[in-house]
Design an enzyme around this catalytic site. Structure first.
Site, mmCIF file in Angstrom:
data_model
loop_
_atom_site.group_PDB
_atom_site.id
_atom_site.type_symbol
_atom_site.label_atom_id
_atom_site.label_comp_id
_atom_site.label_asym_id
_atom_site.label_seq_id
_atom_site.Cartn_x
_atom_site.Cartn_y
_atom_site.Cartn_z
ATOM 1 N N SER A 98 43.643 91.517 22.162
ATOM 2 C CA SER A 98 44.055 90.941 20.891
ATOM 3 C C SER A 98 43.676 91.878 19.748
ATOM 4 C CB SER A 98 43.368 89.590 20.675
ATOM 5 O OG SER A 98 43.545 89.134 19.338
ATOM 6 N N TYR A 123 35.587 84.508 19.926
ATOM 7 C CA TYR A 123 36.820 85.081 20.455
ATOM 8 C C TYR A 123 36.880 86.596 20.260
ATOM 9 C CZ TYR A 123 41.829 85.930 21.109
ATOM 10 O OH TYR A 123 43.039 86.411 21.540
#
Length: 265
Positions: free
Chosen positions: A83, A111
């Site tokens: 990501s 995250y």
């Protein structure tokens, strides 16, 4: 075959079952992940922060346990779907669970840190694998994609998530870079060039299917090695797992029903 990334025992069982087939594995795509937007910190039954386990620790364990099958399938590839948010990440190898109090936990920290750890681990693994193994490890960003990542969150959060206009790709479009990295015939040569240049980061591809550079922190070789060592400790594998598998040795596995099998070139 069942695989639950919130259970390292499930990962070990899956890998043992797959390896028992004694067949080749040509491409491993570690695509599953979680981003529990706005949710409080949660831990798996293994005792690890859920983002770190699902997005990093479990895929790392799966990849290492499947090395025998991947090498049998040479030329082969491991793709870790990453990501752009890894640019926001910070990794403390002594505080992967973010419980020391040095940082106040929130879902973005959980995250982004897990995604940065994934790149660091992948980079060390790519450097450790000899060219003759015929296996390359890389990370891929799908771009900014509208998916069902918020499906388990409160309805009001889901509504806000789907109203955000910044999302650019639908799920099908977001899969392009992963499929490109899994199939493009020129990628092994590109990986070889980076390895020959002793590039500190594994190959990384952007959402538009182009090689790109990971965050500056991903280039920190010292931190990457600490993340590598701590990851192996947490997932219950010896520090010399890769070297022993390449030499054809059997490697003990804490979470497996049987030892990881030896490799034959």
């Amino acid at each position: 075959m069942e695989l639950d990334l919130l259970s390292l025992e499930s990962v070990g069982k899956f890998a043992s079952t797959w390896n028992a087939r004694q067949g080749p594995l040509h491409v491993l795509i570690n695509n599953a992940g979680i981003f529990s937007i706005g949710e409080p910190q949660a831990f798996s039954k293994d005792g690890f922060e859920e983002h770190m386990q699902v997005n990093h620790l479990a895929p790392a364990l799966l990849t290492l346990l499947l090395l025998p099958s991947l090498i049998r399938g040479s030329p082969s590839r491991v793709l870790n779907v990453n990501s752009n948010m890894h640019h926001l990440g910070f990794v403390d190898s002594n505080d992967l669970n973010v419980t020391s109090g040095k940082r106040k936990y929130n879902s973005v920290i959980g995250y982004s840190g897990s995604k940065l750890a994934q790149i660091m681990f992948s980079s060390v693994l790519q450097r450790k694998l000899p060219s003759e193994a015929g296996l390359n490890v890389m990370c891929v960003s799908p771009g900014v994609v509208m998916t069902n990542v918020a499906r388990d969150l409160p309805r009001i959060v889901q509504t806000g998530y789907h109203l955000v206009p910044y999302f650019l790709f639908n799920a099908q479009e977001g899969a392009r870079s992963t499929l490109f990295a899994a199939t493009d015939p020129d990628i092994p040569e590109y990986c070889s060039v980076l390895k020959a240049d002793d590039w500190p980061v594994c190959p990384y591809f952007s959402g538009d299917c182009r090689p790109t550079n990971a965050a500056a922190e991903a280039h920190n070789v010292g931190t990457a090695m600490k993340v590598w060592d701590k990851t192996l400790e947490l997932i219950g594998l010896p520090s010399n797992t890769v070297e022993r598998l390449i030499e054809g040795e059997v490697v003990p596995c804490k979470y497996c029903h049987q030892n990881t099998t030896e490799v034959e070139y």
